[in-house]
Design a protein around this motif. Structure first.
Motif, short mmCIF file in Angstrom:
data_model
loop_
_atom_site.label_atom_id
_atom_site.label_comp_id
_atom_site.label_asym_id
_atom_site.label_seq_id
_atom_site.Cartn_x
_atom_site.Cartn_y
_atom_site.Cartn_z
N MET A 1 0.86 -1.17 0.00
CA MET A 1 0.00 0.00 0.00
C MET A 1 0.91 1.23 0.00
N SER A 2 0.64 2.14 -0.93
CA SER A 2 1.46 3.34 -1.04
C SER A 2 0.92 4.45 -0.15
N LYS A 3 1.69 5.53 -0.08
CA LYS A 3 1.22 6.67 0.72
C LYS A 3 -0.04 7.28 0.11
N TYR A 4 -0.19 7.16 -1.22
CA TYR A 4 -1.39 7.68 -1.88
C TYR A 4 -2.61 6.86 -1.49
N CYS A 5 -2.43 5.56 -1.36
CA CYS A 5 -3.53 4.70 -0.92
C CYS A 5 -3.99 5.11 0.48
N MET A 6 -3.03 5.37 1.35
CA MET A 6 -3.39 5.78 2.71
C MET A 6 -4.12 7.12 2.70
N MET A 7 -3.68 8.05 1.84
CA MET A 7 -4.35 9.35 1.75
C MET A 7 -5.78 9.18 1.26
N VAL A 8 -5.96 8.35 0.23
CA VAL A 8 -7.30 8.13 -0.32
C VAL A 8 -8.20 7.51 0.74
N GLU B 1 -15.01 17.03 -3.31
CA GLU B 1 -15.42 17.81 -4.46
C GLU B 1 -14.20 18.41 -5.14
N GLY B 2 -14.40 18.86 -6.35
CA GLY B 2 -13.37 19.57 -7.09
C GLY B 2 -12.15 18.73 -7.41
N GLU B 3 -10.98 19.34 -7.22
CA GLU B 3 -9.73 18.68 -7.56
C GLU B 3 -9.47 17.46 -6.69
N THR B 4 -9.93 17.51 -5.45
CA THR B 4 -9.72 16.37 -4.56
C THR B 4 -10.49 15.16 -5.07
N LEU B 5 -11.74 15.37 -5.46
CA LEU B 5 -12.55 14.27 -5.99
C LEU B 5 -11.93 13.73 -7.27
N ALA B 6 -11.45 14.62 -8.15
CA ALA B 6 -10.83 14.18 -9.40
C ALA B 6 -9.58 13.36 -9.12
N TRP B 7 -8.78 13.81 -8.14
CA TRP B 7 -7.56 13.07 -7.80
C TRP B 7 -7.90 11.69 -7.22
N VAL B 8 -8.89 11.65 -6.33
CA VAL B 8 -9.29 10.36 -5.73
C VAL B 8 -9.83 9.44 -6.81
N LYS B 9 -10.65 9.95 -7.72
CA LYS B 9 -11.18 9.12 -8.81
C LYS B 9 -10.05 8.57 -9.67
N GLY B 10 -9.09 9.42 -9.97
CA GLY B 10 -7.96 8.97 -10.78
C GLY B 10 -7.17 7.87 -10.10
N HIS B 11 -6.94 8.03 -8.81
CA HIS B 11 -6.18 7.02 -8.07
C HIS B 11 -6.96 5.71 -7.99
#
Length: 95
Positions: A1-8, A21-31
């Motif tokens: 599990m990466s640090k991005y996984c933990m953030m998500v 919402e916004g950029e956060t939602l787009a980033w989470v969707k992308g991950h």
């Protein structure tokens, strides 16, 4: 599990999918679209469906974005030409 996984996972646990919402939602969707572990971590079917929805712009929105870009580029061009004119004017009149 990466640090991005933990953030998500932290974001999903704290806010829920609906709270992002916004950029956060787009980033989470992308991950999540790229990570199978996080895709399986999403708790309920409603949230899974929300994460897989594709954000599509309407033609009206696309035209509006094109107009805004055009106005922005024209404005930047105008400012550039104006600054060039001022600098040439000051050089010619200072002699």
């Amino acid at each position: 599990m990466s640090k991005y996984c933990m953030m998500v996972r932290d974001l999903i646990d704290y806010y829920g999918i609906e709270g992002l919402e916004g950029e956060t939602l787009a980033w989470v969707k992308g991950h999540i679209s790229a990570c199978d572990e996080c895709k399986n971590y999403i708790p309920d079917e409603k949230a899974k469906k929300l994460m897989t929805e594709v954000d599509v712009l309407s033609e009206k929105d696309k035209k509006l974005i094109k107009k805004v870009r055009l106005v922005f580029y024209l404005g930047c061009s105008f400012v550039g030409v104006f600054l060039l004119w001022i600098s040439l004017w000051s050089i010619l009149w200072s002699k």
